[in-house]
Design a protein around this motif. Structure first.
Motif, PDB file in Angstrom:
ATOM      1  N   GLU A  96       0.836  -1.192   0.000  1.00  0.00           N
ATOM      2  CA  GLU A  96       0.000   0.000   0.000  1.00  0.00           C
ATOM      3  C   GLU A  96       0.875   1.248   0.000  1.00  0.00           C
ATOM      4  O   GLU A  96       1.793   1.376   0.802  1.00  0.00           O
ATOM      5  N   ASP A  97       0.576   2.148  -0.912  1.00  0.00           N
ATOM      6  CA  ASP A  97       1.280   3.423  -0.951  1.00  0.00           C
ATOM      7  C   ASP A  97       0.308   4.497  -0.500  1.00  0.00           C
ATOM      8  O   ASP A  97      -0.910   4.294  -0.482  1.00  0.00           O
ATOM      9  N   ARG A  98       0.816   5.643  -0.144  1.00  0.00           N
ATOM     10  CA  ARG A  98      -0.064   6.696   0.333  1.00  0.00           C
ATOM     11  C   ARG A  98       0.540   8.062   0.026  1.00  0.00           C
ATOM     12  O   ARG A  98       1.753   8.210  -0.100  1.00  0.00           O
ATOM     13  N   GLU A  99      -0.335   9.031  -0.089  1.00  0.00           N
ATOM     14  CA  GLU A  99       0.087  10.399  -0.372  1.00  0.00           C
ATOM     15  C   GLU A  99      -0.754  11.341   0.463  1.00  0.00           C
ATOM     16  O   GLU A  99      -1.990  11.278   0.440  1.00  0.00           O
ATOM     17  N   MET A 100      -0.119  12.207   1.197  1.00  0.00           N
ATOM     18  CA  MET A 100      -0.815  13.100   2.111  1.00  0.00           C
ATOM     19  C   MET A 100      -1.602  14.172   1.367  1.00  0.00           C
ATOM     20  O   MET A 100      -1.099  14.785   0.435  1.00  0.00           O
ATOM     21  N   ASP A 101      -2.827  14.370   1.786  1.00  0.00           N
ATOM     22  CA  ASP A 101      -3.654  15.449   1.240  1.00  0.00           C
ATOM     23  C   ASP A 101      -3.325  16.722   2.019  1.00  0.00           C
ATOM     24  O   ASP A 101      -3.475  16.777   3.241  1.00  0.00           O
ATOM     25  N   SER A 102      -2.883  17.735   1.325  1.00  0.00           N
ATOM     26  CA  SER A 102      -2.418  18.953   1.984  1.00  0.00           C
ATOM     27  C   SER A 102      -3.530  19.675   2.740  1.00  0.00           C
ATOM     28  O   SER A 102      -3.292  20.269   3.805  1.00  0.00           O
ATOM     29  N   ILE A 103      -4.760  19.624   2.221  1.00  0.00           N
ATOM     30  CA  ILE A 103      -5.880  20.298   2.890  1.00  0.00           C
ATOM     31  C   ILE A 103      -6.208  19.596   4.200  1.00  0.00           C
ATOM     32  O   ILE A 103      -6.369  20.235   5.251  1.00  0.00           O
ATOM     33  N   LEU A 104      -6.311  18.266   4.142  1.00  0.00           N
ATOM     34  CA  LEU A 104      -6.613  17.507   5.347  1.00  0.00           C
ATOM     35  C   LEU A 104      -5.523  17.687   6.400  1.00  0.00           C
ATOM     36  O   LEU A 104      -5.797  17.823   7.600  1.00  0.00           O
ATOM     37  N   TYR A 105      -4.282  17.689   5.950  1.00  0.00           N
ATOM     38  CA  TYR A 105      -3.163  17.823   6.886  1.00  0.00           C
ATOM     39  C   TYR A 105      -3.148  19.208   7.530  1.00  0.00           C
ATOM     40  O   TYR A 105      -2.883  19.351   8.724  1.00  0.00           O
ATOM     41  N   ALA A 106      -3.457  20.224   6.727  1.00  0.00           N
ATOM     42  CA  ALA A 106      -3.501  21.593   7.256  1.00  0.00           C
ATOM     43  C   ALA A 106      -4.604  21.719   8.309  1.00  0.00           C
ATOM     44  O   ALA A 106      -4.416  22.362   9.352  1.00  0.00           O
ATOM     45  N   GLU A 107      -5.755  21.112   8.047  1.00  0.00           N
ATOM     46  CA  GLU A 107      -6.847  21.142   9.022  1.00  0.00           C
ATOM     47  C   GLU A 107      -6.453  20.423  10.307  1.00  0.00           C
ATOM     48  O   GLU A 107      -6.770  20.876  11.414  1.00  0.00           O
ATOM     49  N   PHE A 108      -5.751  19.294  10.159  1.00  0.00           N
ATOM     50  CA  PHE A 108      -5.308  18.549  11.339  1.00  0.00           C
ATOM     51  C   PHE A 108      -4.322  19.367  12.163  1.00  0.00           C
ATOM     52  O   PHE A 108      -4.413  19.425  13.393  1.00  0.00           O
ATOM     53  N   LEU A 109      -3.351  19.989  11.490  1.00  0.00           N
ATOM     54  CA  LEU A 109      -2.346  20.789  12.203  1.00  0.00           C
ATOM     55  C   LEU A 109      -2.999  21.946  12.958  1.00  0.00           C
ATOM     56  O   LEU A 109      -2.608  22.257  14.089  1.00  0.00           O
ATOM     57  N   MET A 110      -3.990  22.566  12.338  1.00  0.00           N
ATOM     58  CA  MET A 110      -4.677  23.679  12.992  1.00  0.00           C
ATOM     59  C   MET A 110      -5.423  23.179  14.232  1.00  0.00           C
ATOM     60  O   MET A 110      -5.408  23.814  15.290  1.00  0.00           O
ATOM     61  N   PHE A 240      -1.288  12.134  12.190  1.00  0.00           N
ATOM     62  CA  PHE A 240      -2.189  12.353  11.061  1.00  0.00           C
ATOM     63  C   PHE A 240      -2.512  11.037  10.359  1.00  0.00           C
ATOM     64  O   PHE A 240      -3.673  10.754  10.068  1.00  0.00           O
ATOM     65  N   TRP A 241      -1.491  10.217  10.111  1.00  0.00           N
ATOM     66  CA  TRP A 241      -1.728   8.961   9.400  1.00  0.00           C
ATOM     67  C   TRP A 241      -2.527   7.976  10.244  1.00  0.00           C
ATOM     68  O   TRP A 241      -3.301   7.178   9.706  1.00  0.00           O
ATOM     69  N   GLU A 242      -2.369   8.033  11.562  1.00  0.00           N
ATOM     70  CA  GLU A 242      -3.192   7.183  12.422  1.00  0.00           C
ATOM     71  C   GLU A 242      -4.646   7.632  12.360  1.00  0.00           C
ATOM     72  O   GLU A 242      -5.566   6.809  12.322  1.00  0.00           O
ATOM     73  N   VAL A 243      -4.872   8.942  12.319  1.00  0.00           N
ATOM     74  CA  VAL A 243      -6.234   9.458  12.174  1.00  0.00           C
ATOM     75  C   VAL A 243      -6.827   9.007  10.839  1.00  0.00           C
ATOM     76  O   VAL A 243      -7.994   8.600  10.767  1.00  0.00           O
ATOM     77  N   MET A 244      -6.027   9.057   9.767  1.00  0.00           N
ATOM     78  CA  MET A 244      -6.521   8.626   8.463  1.00  0.00           C
ATOM     79  C   MET A 244      -6.858   7.130   8.469  1.00  0.00           C
ATOM     80  O   MET A 244      -7.834   6.701   7.847  1.00  0.00           O
ATOM     81  N   ARG A 245      -6.059   6.344   9.176  1.00  0.00           N
ATOM     82  CA  ARG A 245      -6.347   4.912   9.262  1.00  0.00           C
ATOM     83  C   ARG A 245      -7.670   4.675   9.988  1.00  0.00           C
ATOM     84  O   ARG A 245      -8.478   3.831   9.582  1.00  0.00           O
ATOM     85  N   LEU A 246      -7.901   5.444  11.042  1.00  0.00           N
ATOM     86  CA  LEU A 246      -9.143   5.305  11.789  1.00  0.00           C
ATOM     87  C   LEU A 246     -10.342   5.777  10.975  1.00  0.00           C
ATOM     88  O   LEU A 246     -11.440   5.215  11.080  1.00  0.00           O
ATOM     89  N   ARG A 247     -10.126   6.792  10.151  1.00  0.00           N
ATOM     90  CA  ARG A 247     -11.200   7.228   9.252  1.00  0.00           C
ATOM     91  C   ARG A 247     -11.528   6.129   8.249  1.00  0.00           C
ATOM     92  O   ARG A 247     -12.695   5.903   7.921  1.00  0.00           O
TER      93      ARG A 247
END
Length: 263
Positions: A96-110, A240-247
């Motif tokens: 499995e490969d993955r690529e971070m979505d910049s919008i989702l990551y920005a929302e998470f950081l905020m 962030f990636w753990e949150v994405m896995r849970l999503r």
């Protein structure tokens, strides 16, 4: 005078060794406690903090557990031996490969700057809209809302039931389902678990699929509460990636896929 000085020195050295020994014991206890907390994540729950993951003989049959101890996360549904995880590609040797979505990551950081469960943040609002609400949307809409509220308030209890047990409920059997009817979906299914909402006396029987959907949402809340309480020591990208896995867990469960539970 020399002898007196030697005696005092020997006494001081003895006290120093005793003090150092006590410090070592205390440090070991602190390390053990940190390990218990910090190693218990949704993807790898610590069994000492999650008693419902132990074998039935090691815990009470009706021990109350809030949802943050329901597996909290993926440990509540361990994949059966020889059966692949439905959320992972079944292609032989597939990676499995993955690529971070910049919008989702920005929302998470905020959100991470001031983590909370408030829906006013773009991060939490999006997950409610795209994952939590769809995952907890069942045929019985009124009961679905009660389940979501109980999950949010950490007052939901899930417990296994014996197939021979009679429904011990105050509400009608139609509302609460039964060992062969899911109270949330209304479908005829073998229900090995039941839920209790807060301090209410009624139990609602749920199918394996409904349990998987509820548990997936509980897993998400467990992890973000860990972050909110400062118990997660990973960097932002790992969180962030753990949150994405849970999503993804919530999405997969909503689509009807769930690992079989042999317990």
């Amino acid at each position: 005078m020399v002898n007196e000085a030697n005696v005092k020195q020997a006494g001081a050295e003895k006290q120093l060794k005793e003090a150092q020994g006590k410090i070592d014991v205390l440090q070991a206890e602190v390390t053990a406690l940190k390990t218990l907390v910090l190693t218990s994540t949704p993807s790898s729950p610590n069994r000492q903090l999650h008693p419902q993951l132990q074998s039935p003989g090691t815990r009470g049959a009706h021990k109350h557990i809030g949802h943050i101890r329901n597996k909290s996360a993926s440990g509540a549904f361990p994949p059966s031996p020889g059966k692949p995880d439905p959320s992972v590609s079944n292609q032989p040797g597939a990676k499995e490969d993955r690529e971070m979505d910049s919008i989702l990551y920005a929302e998470f950081l905020m959100w991470k700057e001031k983590p909370s469960l408030d829906r006013s943040s773009a991060f939490v609002s999006r997950i409610y809209r795209e994952d939590i609400c769809p995952c907890l949307s069942f045929t019985r809409s009124e009961l679905s809302q009660l389940v979501q509220s109980a999950v949010e308030n950490n007052s939901l209890t899930i417990e296994p039931v014996a197939m021979s047990a009679l429904p011990m409920v105050k509400a009608s059997a139609v509302e609460c389902g039964g060992p062969k009817k899911c109270a949330l979906s209304g479908m005829s299914r073998l229900c090995r678990h039941r839920i209790k909402l807060g301090d209410k006396g009624s139990y609602y029987y749920i199918s394996p699929s409904s349990r998987a959907r509820i548990t997936a949402v509980c897993n998400f809340f467990t992890y973000i509460r860990y972050i909110q309480q400062g118990l997660v020591r990973h960097d932002a990208e790992q969180m962030f990636w753990e949150v994405m896995r849970l999503r993804r867990e919530m999405t997969v469960a909503k689509l009807g896929f769930y690992p079989t539970d042999q317990g």
